[in-house]
Write a protein that holds these residues in place. Structure first.
Motif, PDB file in Angstrom:
ATOM      1  N   GLU A 187       0.846  -1.174   0.000  1.00  0.00           N
ATOM      2  CA  GLU A 187       0.000   0.000   0.000  1.00  0.00           C
ATOM      3  C   GLU A 187       0.892   1.238   0.000  1.00  0.00           C
ATOM      4  N   PRO A 188       0.406   2.365  -0.605  1.00  0.00           N
ATOM      5  CA  PRO A 188       1.216   3.590  -0.593  1.00  0.00           C
ATOM      6  C   PRO A 188       1.365   4.130   0.831  1.00  0.00           C
ATOM      7  N   THR A 189       2.588   4.462   1.186  1.00  0.00           N
ATOM      8  CA  THR A 189       2.829   5.050   2.507  1.00  0.00           C
ATOM      9  C   THR A 189       2.723   6.564   2.412  1.00  0.00           C
ATOM     10  N   PHE A 190       2.757   7.256   3.543  1.00  0.00           N
ATOM     11  CA  PHE A 190       2.626   8.714   3.561  1.00  0.00           C
ATOM     12  C   PHE A 190       3.734   9.355   2.726  1.00  0.00           C
ATOM     13  N   GLY A 191       3.341  10.308   1.824  1.00  0.00           N
ATOM     14  CA  GLY A 191       4.316  11.014   0.992  1.00  0.00           C
ATOM     15  C   GLY A 191       4.585  10.305  -0.314  1.00  0.00           C
ATOM     16  N   TYR A 192       3.868   9.222  -0.613  1.00  0.00           N
ATOM     17  CA  TYR A 192       4.065   8.483  -1.866  1.00  0.00           C
ATOM     18  C   TYR A 192       2.715   8.275  -2.544  1.00  0.00           C
TER      19      TYR A 192
END
Length: 674
Positions: free
Chosen positions: A228-233
């Motif tokens: 899953e996309p992490t924060f900032g991506y």
């Protein structure tokens, strides 16, 4: 019987000694000859039954001991499941096996036809072969399947003969508490070994891109791999400047010298703050409102206004001279409007008759509504008045020729002289005009203008004159004429369907119209009705009761061919359920009529007025029973329909004076008689 008689004879011949009882006059009987008398034998009609006989299993007390089938029955066992083996718990004693019973009682479960000695053992938790073992030699190893996904825990083995609920024949489940985890599951990106292959999230991770300016567009040069996309991506790599959040593919291009929308162009056409320019294709300095371009700077061939109405022709522009060309040269929204340099003069046609008024004009390129090029109408307020119009008798000059109501007017009339003043004119004297002349009428129907009682409205009468001017004299419509009917058969009666109305009777016609068959002189209202299939007297009825040769018929309810005079009908043809005689005295009984045979039944069968007479052939013979023992004397006979008192139908009494002597007592058979 011989043995019994012999014993009787011997008994009759024995000497009676003093002190011994005498059996003189007694007969000892043994009807079945088995050596036992009636008093000793329990069935003296069957030689197989006696006190010395062997007891048989036949439902009979063979040995006369008062008990039936003792010690000779067989034990039978109930076979409820019909598998040929009975239950030892339910038995019956009988000579033969009843339905539902068998001779063996070894069934261990008489409610299941699959369970009996020698049956095949099944994996069903039952002792099928009745050997007191259940499911023997049928165990198999199964794997515990707690989550029900079809794969069991290889470390948790259970033995049994069939895979019950919660068991599986296949092992290999790496998490038996989660049905979504098994060797057949698809690997998903969740940091779990979903398919039990020992690897986690293999081949299912995604590439994510850094979004430093937080505009939801990523930097293609700064990536990580994860589920899953992490924060900032983010999942896209479309940002061309990840430092400026106002620069990305979704941004609006503006006139600022920067590639705002990341399409590779700077300040291109369509920038949101650019100027709208209009194409000037004909180079008349006026732009086309339908051909625009948004640009930061003025493009070649474009101007800032949108006033041109035809950018393909430089003669079309605001303020250009208007002419009758079918085009809007001056771009004011009107075509060939008033004031065009080459306009035409038009004449008003207010009455719409196709001719214009020379005193009412206008100029225009195109014909205005209600205007014409013609100016010859003499009255533009009347659509019936114009050159060449039809002249009418209306007090106007319709055809514009200067004359009013001349004799050739379309609605002028022909008037006929009416000298006798009866309202009908003379065809030989006429004139044409709009107005009526003296003594003139509009019809020429008078056939005699010298008599005012002769005209088309007069009634025709039988006087030899053509009173109603129809060309005929004394014709059928004369008010005093008569109706005559053709009498083809000359019987003095005519047919109503062939009539003639005339002053005088034509040949072969009469005044009476009541003949119903004018082709037969014997058929008319004065004729007699006869039974011949014709309505002879013309009363509308054929062969009715008035026919001179009709027959009287009698009702025959019981259908025996003999009628009753209770109901009669007079008719030519025999009605249903009627007969031509009245010889039945009881029409509810088909066996009673004049020619019937009298029988002993209390009824007058032959209708002669006497009941049960002359019936010797059907009488019964009765025999006198003087001793009232129910048996009659064959030599004393009485013949009658009913049984006389003191008589019986039996004639077998051998002594009608002694009630103890009759066929029931042997008719006097005794030792003395023998």
């Amino acid at each position: 019987m011989r043995y019994a008689i012999l014993l009787g004879l011997i008994a009759c011949g024995d000497k009676v000694t003093e002190g011994e009882p005498s059996n003189e006059g007694q007969i000892t009987l043994d009807n079945d000859g088995d050596g036992f008398t009636v008093e000793e034998d329990c069935n003296d009609n069957d030689a197989n039954v006696s006190p010395s006989a062997e007891e048989l299993c036949d439902g009979v007390d063979n040995n006369c001991d008062g008990t039936v089938d003792e010690d000779v029955t067989t034990t039978f066992y109930a076979d409820s499941d019909d598998d040929g083996y009975g239950s030892a718990d339910l038995t019956i004693q009988a000579c033969e096996a009843p339905d539902g019973f068998v001779s063996g009682g070894t069934d261990c479960d008489d409610t299941d036809s699959n369970s009996y000695p020698g049956a095949e053992e099944l994996c069903d938790g039952l002792d099928n072969d009745c050997d007191e073992d259940i499911d023997e030699d049928l165990d198999v190893d199964f794997f515990m399947d707690m989550d029900g996904d079809g794969f069991g825990d290889s470390d948790n083995i259970v033995s049994g003969c069939s895979p019950d609920l919660g068991l599986s024949t296949i092992g290999g489940d790496c998490d038996d508490t989660d049905a979504s985890i098994s060797p057949l599951a698809n690997e998903i990106c969740d940091e779990i070994d979903n398919n039990c292959d020992g690897d986690i999230d293999e081949g299912v991770t995604s590439l994510f891109y850094a979004d430093a300016d937080d505009d939801n567009y990523g930097d293609p040069d700064n990536t990580i791999e994860a589920c899953e996309p992490t924060f900032g991506y983010v999942s896209n790599r479309d940002d061309c400047d990840d430092i400026d959040s106002e620069v990305n593919p979704n941004a609006l291009e503006s006139c600022d010298g920067i590639d705002n929308d990341c399409d590779g162009d700077i300040d291109e056409d369509g920038s949101y703050d650019g100027t709208v320019w209009y194409a000037d294709g004909d180079e008349d300095t006026y732009g086309d409102p339908d051909n625009t371009l948004v640009a930061c700077n003025q493009p070649t061939g474009y101007v800032a206004n949108s006033d041109d109405c035809n950018d393909n022709n430089n003669f079309f522009y605001p303020g250009a001279p208007e002419s009758c060309s079918g085009f809007d040269e001056n771009c004011n929204g009107e075509v060939d409007e008033e004031g065009a340099v080459n306009a035409t003069t038009w004449y008003a046609d207010d009455d719409g008759d196709g001719y214009g008024d020379a005193n009412d004009t206008t100029t225009a390129c195109n014909q205005p509504t209600g205007y014409l090029t013609d100016s010859t109408d003499c009255n533009d307020g009347d659509d019936d008045a114009y050159p060449g119009a039809t002249e009418y008798c209306d007090g106007e000059d319709n055809d514009c020729d200067g004359d009013i109501d001349e004799s050739d007017a379309a609605d002028s009339q022909t008037w006929y002289t009416d000298d006798d003043g009866d309202g009908y004119g003379d065809l030989s004297a006429s004139t044409q005009s709009c107005e009526a002349p003296d003594s003139g009428v509009l019809n020429s129907d008078d056939c005699d203008d010298t008599s005012n009682v002769i005209n088309p409205e007069a009634d025709e009468i039988c006087d030899g004159e053509d009173n109603d001017c129809d060309g005929a004299t004394d014709e059928a419509d004369a008010i005093d004429e008569s109706t005559w009917y053709e009498d083809s058969d000359g019987d003095g009666f005519g047919a109503a369907s062939t009539l003639v109305i005339a002053c005088n009777a034509p040949f072969g016609h009469v005044a009476d119209d009541t003949d119903c068959d004018d082709g037969n002189s014997t058929i008319n209202p004065d004729a007699d009705e006869v039974c011949d299939g014709d309505d002879n007297n013309c009363d509308g009825l054929i062969d009715d009761a008035t026919a001179t040769d009709s027959t009287t018929w009698y009702v025959d309810y019981d259908g025996d061919g003999y009628g009753s005079d209770t109901i009669t009908m007079i008719a030519c043809d025999q009605p249903s359920s009627f007969i031509d005689n009245n010889d039945d005295c009881d029409d509810t009984n088909s066996s009673v009529y004049l020619a019937s045979t009298e029988v002993c039944d209390g009824v007058d069968n032959d209708c002669n007025g006497v009941i049960d007479d002359d019936t010797i052939l059907t009488h019964n013979d009765w025999y006198e029973d003087a001793d009232s023992d129910g048996y009659g004397n064959p030599d004393s006979i009485a013949s009658d329909c009913a049984q006389p008192t003191g008589y019986v139908s039996d004639d077998s009494d051998c002594d009608d004076t002694d009630s103890d002597i009759n066929p029931a007592t042997g008719c006097g058979e005794s030792c003395q008689d023998l």
